[in-house]
Each structure stands twice: as structure tokens, then as C-alpha cells.
Motif scaffolding. Structure first.
Motif, PDB file in Angstrom:
ATOM      1  N   LEU A   1       0.816  -1.199   0.000  1.00 11.83           N
ATOM      2  CA  LEU A   1       0.000   0.000   0.000  1.00 11.83           C
ATOM      3  C   LEU A   1       0.855   1.256   0.000  1.00 11.83           C
ATOM      4  N   HIS A   2       2.010   1.187   0.663  1.00 14.61           N
ATOM      5  CA  HIS A   2       2.903   2.346   0.713  1.00 14.61           C
ATOM      6  C   HIS A   2       3.399   2.704  -0.683  1.00 14.61           C
TER       7      HIS A   2
ATOM      8  N   ASP B   1      -5.338   0.719  -2.743  1.00 14.32           N
ATOM      9  CA  ASP B   1      -5.805   1.809  -1.878  1.00 14.32           C
ATOM     10  C   ASP B   1      -6.074   1.324  -0.459  1.00 14.32           C
ATOM     11  N   LEU B   2      -6.581   0.121  -0.354  1.00 13.43           N
ATOM     12  CA  LEU B   2      -6.849  -0.493   0.944  1.00 13.43           C
ATOM     13  C   LEU B   2      -6.768  -2.002   0.806  1.00 13.43           C
TER      14      LEU B   2
ATOM     15  N   ILE C   1      -5.495   0.803   5.305  1.00 11.34           N
ATOM     16  CA  ILE C   1      -5.770   1.867   4.339  1.00 11.34           C
ATOM     17  C   ILE C   1      -4.549   2.752   4.190  1.00 11.34           C
ATOM     18  N   GLN C   2      -4.267   3.173   2.974  1.00 11.05           N
ATOM     19  CA  GLN C   2      -3.222   4.166   2.767  1.00 11.05           C
ATOM     20  C   GLN C   2      -3.568   5.398   3.596  1.00 11.05           C
ATOM     21  N   ALA C   3      -2.617   5.869   4.388  1.00 14.34           N
ATOM     22  CA  ALA C   3      -2.886   6.984   5.299  1.00 14.34           C
ATOM     23  C   ALA C   3      -3.367   8.227   4.557  1.00 14.34           C
ATOM     24  N   ASP C   4      -2.824   8.494   3.379  1.00 16.16           N
ATOM     25  CA  ASP C   4      -3.225   9.700   2.660  1.00 16.16           C
ATOM     26  C   ASP C   4      -4.579   9.567   1.973  1.00 16.16           C
ATOM     27  N   LEU C   5      -5.182   8.373   2.038  1.00 14.09           N
ATOM     28  CA  LEU C   5      -6.513   8.157   1.468  1.00 14.09           C
ATOM     29  C   LEU C   5      -7.566   7.886   2.538  1.00 14.09           C
ATOM     30  N   ALA C   6      -7.168   7.998   3.795  1.00 13.96           N
ATOM     31  CA  ALA C   6      -8.066   7.639   4.895  1.00 13.96           C
ATOM     32  C   ALA C   6      -9.333   8.496   4.927  1.00 13.96           C
TER      33      ALA C   6
END
Length: 307
Positions: free
Chosen positions: A152-153, A158-159, A275-280
């Protein structure tokens, strides 16, 4: 309303402004999940000193220590463990609020790339997907079930639904269920006796950390298994062929028609939503995440007993 701190203030209220401080809740959850200030600070993209102050501020407000500070990292106290579920409830409420936006009529659209195991996808997620897509026809799902773990990183997905707790990467995660295991045979045996002649099918050495690996090794007592495999499908096929007993998830083994020898082994595996942190805060990603949490929750009895 259930109050959480010693002054009967909702979790968490600043004494001067009486304003909700979401950052303190985020700080607590990040440290609880990752175990160190360094990893949590990287996830939240704040300084270690700032993160430490937020945790201490929350502890002062609640009047209880939430972590034991060790040289190796932060360990939850009893009070801290009791607070995790409440904090995650707040987290979900905030995410839901942020993802809903102000314009309710705005159609949720776009693509969401979901990574998970093939068995979870085929048996649990896909059967529930038609109803979800009828509610969100403009939202397209890209399902990734490759055997190689999606990163994911690196934005491979995306999740994800994972069985292994993430230890690195810029992601947010929480446990949403658990998978329980039993000992299975390909024949109709209900009380098979395990002895030095019993044959086992088990994971190849590189996968021995997976559930059941240590248990089978103890039963073998230095003997070699009759067969080692590198995939769940092969383990099921080998058990069906009578090559030996295997430790398998209940819902998968029973679907394959295998006979359960021992159902309550105390072997389980957590199910994590990652979940990708920037898409949370993305509406489309949160919509899919909420769908996955609901599906896993509705099927928890199947994960526990296979029924």
C-alpha cells in the motif's frame, strides 16, 4: 452519554477551549497500533515531541496512564487496552463525518483498488458486492488477489484486508474480525487419534509462521511431514487426497467438504483493514472500507465456526 474522564468530560475535551481534540485520539491509536513513537510519528507526519505531548495530554485528561514506557517501545496498560475500542469508535465517526462532505447529493464515483486473499474475495466479499454496487453504481472496484502481498505504501492498492499486522509503511489499520482454525482430515473421522504414525500436511518452511505451523511441528516431534505446501489450495487438495491432517480455517475447510477432527484448538488469526494513510479521508475509499467492515462483521460466525 457515557463519560470517560474523571471530570465527566467527553473524550477528549480541552480544559480551556472545551473543544474536541481529535489529534490526541489519533496519537493514542497510532502509538497503540505501532508500538513506538518513531513509527507513529512517521505515520501521522508529526514530530516525536509533538506526538509525545498529545499522548501525555490525553493521559492527564483521563487521569490514568495509557502506556508503559519501555526501552523497546510503548506497551498498553490495562486502562489503555480498555480505551482502544472506544477510540476506534471515535475514529470511525470522524472518518464518516469527513468522508460524507457537505453535499450529500454528490455521487460517490471513481475507482478503488482493494487487495485481499483469494478465499476471502471469492467466499465472502464477491457475494456481497452486487448489493453494494447497486447503491454505488459509479464506484468501480479493482480486486487484487495476487499471492504476492500488495504494497500500500507503494500504492499497489488503496486499501487491503490482511491477516498479518502491518509493521511498516504510511498506513492506518485496525482489527475488524478474526479467523479461527481447526484440525481437518479428508476422511469421515470425528475422533481420530493423533500418534507418532499420524501424517500431517503443513506449510513450507518459509511459511511456518502462519497459524498452525508451530502446533503441527510439536505433533511431529522431529519427524518430517508427509507433505509441505506453499498455498492454501494445495493444502486443501492434499488433505482431500488423504495425504495427512492439516490445520485450516473452518470456513474454508468445511466449504471443501473436509472432516473436522478438532474444532477448538485456540488457534486464530486477526483480520485487519489497512488503508493508505493519505486516502483515509477519501469518500470513495471510506465507502468501500465501511462496506468491508460490515461484510466481515456479518460473517464473523462463519469465520469462527464455519457454519
Amino acid at each position: 452519554m457515557k463519560y470517560l474522564d474523571k471530570n465527566q468530560n467527553p473524550f477528549f475535551i480541552d480544559g480551556k477551549s472545551k473543544a474536541f481534540i481529535w489529534d490526541d485520539t489519533r496519537a493514542f491509536l497510532a502509538v497503540a497500533r505501532l508500538g513506538t513513537l518513531t513509527a507513529a510519528a512517521e505515520l501521522l507526519q508529526v514530530g516525536i515531541a509533538t506526538l509525545s505531548r498529545r499522548v501525555e495530554r490525553l493521559e492527564n485528561a483521563l487521569g490514568a496512564p495509557l502506556f508503559i514506557r519501555l526501552q523497546s517501545g510503548y506497551q498498553l496498560t490495562e486502562e489503555g487496552r480498555g480505551l482502544v475500542e472506544k477510540a476506534e469508535t471515535i475514529e470511525q465517526a470522524v472518518f464518516s463525518l469527513l468522508s460524507s462532505g457537505f453535499n450529500k447529493s454528490t455521487e460517490i464515483s471513481g475507482k478503488v483498488r482493494l487487495a485481499t486473499t483469494e478465499n476471502l474475495a471469492n467466499e465472502i466479499i464477491l457475494p456481497a458486492l452486487p448489493e453494494f454496487q447497486s447503491k454505488f453504481p459509479e464506484l468501480a472496484i479493482e480486486l487484487v488477489t495476487d499471492t504476492q502481498l500488495a504494497n500500500l505504501h507503494r500504492h499497489d492498492a488503496d486499501l487491503a484486508i490482511r491477516m498479518v499486522r502491518p509493521t511498516q509503511g504510511h498506513v492506518t489499520f485496525r482489527q475488524i474480525g478474526r479467523l479461527e482454525f481447526g484440525l481437518y482430515d479428508g476422511k469421515n473421522k470425528t475422533n481420530a487419534e493423533i500418534n507418532l504414525e499420524t501424517k500431517f500436511v503443513m506449510w513450507d518452511e518459509q511459511y511456518r509462521h502462519l497459524p498452525g505451523g508451530e502446533w503441527v511441528e510439536k505433533q511431529l516431534r522431529g519427524r518430517l511431514p508427509s507433505l509441505t505446501v506453499t498455498s492454501l489450495a494445495s493444502m486443501i487438495a492434499a488433505t482431500q487426497a488423504g495425504l495427512g491432517l492439516a490445520v485450516l480455517p473452518h470456513f474454508i475447510a468445511q466449504k471443501a467438504g473436509l472432516s473436522c477432527i478438532r474444532s477448538d484448538m485456540g488457534i486464530e488469526q486477526p483480520i485487519y483493514l489497512v488503508i493508505q494513510a493519505d486516502l483515509a479521508h477519501s469518500r470513495r475509499v471510506r465507502t468501500v472500507a465501511d462496506f468491508l467492515v460490515d461484510v466481515i462483521n456479518k460473517n464473523q460466525s462463519i469465520f469462527e465456526r464455519g457454519e
